[in-house]
Design a protein around this motif. Structure first.
Motif, mmCIF file in Angstrom:
data_model
loop_
_atom_site.group_PDB
_atom_site.id
_atom_site.type_symbol
_atom_site.label_atom_id
_atom_site.label_comp_id
_atom_site.label_asym_id
_atom_site.label_seq_id
_atom_site.Cartn_x
_atom_site.Cartn_y
_atom_site.Cartn_z
ATOM 1 N N ASP A 1 -0.383 5.816 -3.725
ATOM 2 C CA ASP A 1 -0.929 6.983 -4.401
ATOM 3 C C ASP A 1 -2.735 7.627 -3.998
ATOM 4 O O ASP A 1 -3.790 7.104 -4.034
ATOM 5 C CB ASP A 1 -1.316 6.559 -6.240
ATOM 6 N N THR B 1 -9.554 -0.875 -5.098
ATOM 7 C CA THR B 1 -8.620 -0.609 -5.392
ATOM 8 C C THR B 1 -7.593 -0.369 -4.307
ATOM 9 O O THR B 1 -7.265 0.141 -3.446
ATOM 10 C CB THR B 1 -8.443 0.586 -6.459
ATOM 11 N N ALA C 1 -11.317 2.086 -1.912
ATOM 12 C CA ALA C 1 -9.046 2.281 -1.959
ATOM 13 C C ALA C 1 -8.767 1.621 -0.472
ATOM 14 O O ALA C 1 -9.237 2.220 0.352
ATOM 15 C CB ALA C 1 -9.016 4.380 -2.545
ATOM 16 N N THR D 1 -3.368 0.842 -3.431
ATOM 17 C CA THR D 1 -2.284 1.765 -3.881
ATOM 18 C C THR D 1 -2.581 3.026 -2.688
ATOM 19 O O THR D 1 -2.896 3.134 -1.777
ATOM 20 C CB THR D 1 -3.550 2.902 -4.972
ATOM 21 N N CYS E 1 4.217 -2.367 -5.370
ATOM 22 C CA CYS E 1 3.604 -2.106 -3.784
ATOM 23 C C CYS E 1 3.912 -3.538 -2.992
ATOM 24 O O CYS E 1 4.397 -4.530 -3.654
ATOM 25 C CB CYS E 1 2.412 -2.749 -5.041
ATOM 26 N N ASP F 1 -2.095 3.988 -13.561
ATOM 27 C CA ASP F 1 -3.058 4.762 -12.543
ATOM 28 C C ASP F 1 -4.218 5.549 -13.478
ATOM 29 O O ASP F 1 -5.166 5.003 -13.299
ATOM 30 C CB ASP F 1 -3.034 6.307 -11.710
ATOM 31 N N ASP G 1 -2.389 -1.108 -7.938
ATOM 32 C CA ASP G 1 -1.386 -0.417 -8.248
ATOM 33 C C ASP G 1 -0.204 -0.876 -7.434
ATOM 34 O O ASP G 1 0.378 -0.867 -6.657
ATOM 35 C CB ASP G 1 -1.768 1.412 -7.866
ATOM 36 N N LEU H 1 -4.703 8.480 -6.527
ATOM 37 C CA LEU H 1 -5.544 7.640 -7.872
ATOM 38 C C LEU H 1 -7.162 7.381 -7.036
ATOM 39 O O LEU H 1 -8.097 7.518 -7.527
ATOM 40 C CB LEU H 1 -4.447 6.564 -7.673
ATOM 41 N N ASP I 1 -4.926 1.332 1.449
ATOM 42 C CA ASP I 1 -2.984 0.924 1.029
ATOM 43 C C ASP I 1 -2.743 0.436 1.143
ATOM 44 O O ASP I 1 -2.784 -0.809 2.180
ATOM 45 C CB ASP I 1 -2.617 2.958 1.659
#
Length: 153
Positions: A72, A68, A86, A70, A9, A55, A5, A75, A88
């Motif tokens: 978010d 992923t 996922a 992200t 970023c 997203d 994303d 998301l 961050d």
């Protein structure tokens, strides 16, 4: 594969470095054009500027074994629901066991924010500045997930 994303970023170069070292594809999904390393394993997908366009594009292609990146939370929740991982940009992995509490905290803070801003004259705290330790934690987290996926193949 690593999906990013990418619009805000802060770890694009770290993702590129890890992807090239591990010889894996990294797709940066953004609302508009970004300058990226010119390499066959690094790609940009411009999803458009519509609300949640990036997203939605990421959520559409996520599958088990996809990581992923992200910040978010919603998301991240969609990614986990499709069997992906996922992470961050500070290296915190979102997990099935933590995402519910994370979404609830996000929703609570969204409800409280107008009252807090009213008491502080609109001076919100925001996230702490991004530091070298955050970059290291991110790279360690990404390597940890990719190693786990490689073992589970």
């Amino acid at each position: 594969m690593i999906l990013v994303d990418a619009d805000a970023c802060p770890v694009k170069s770290e993702i590129t470095e890890v992807a090239l070292r591990r010889k894996m594809r990294a797709i940066f999904v953004a609302g508009s054009h970004l300058r990226l390393t010119d390499h066959p394993l690094i790609a940009l997908y411009v999803a458009g500027e519509g609300f949640d366009a990036a997203d939605d594009a990421i959520a559409e292609v996520v599958r088990p074994g996809t990581v992923t990146v992200t910040a978010d939370i919603l998301l991240a929740q969609r990614v986990l629901a499709k069997g992906g991982a996922a992470l961050d940009p500070r290296g915190r992995e979102f997990t099935e066991s933590s995402i519910g509490d994370t979404v609830a905290t996000r929703d609570l803070m969204a409800e409280l924010r107008p009252g807090i801003e009213g008491m502080t004259g609109g001076q919100g705290g925001g996230p702490k500045p991004y530091a070298a330790a955050d970059r290291a934690a991110f790279k360690n987290g990404l390597d940890r997930i990719l190693t786990r996926f490689a073992r589970n193949r």
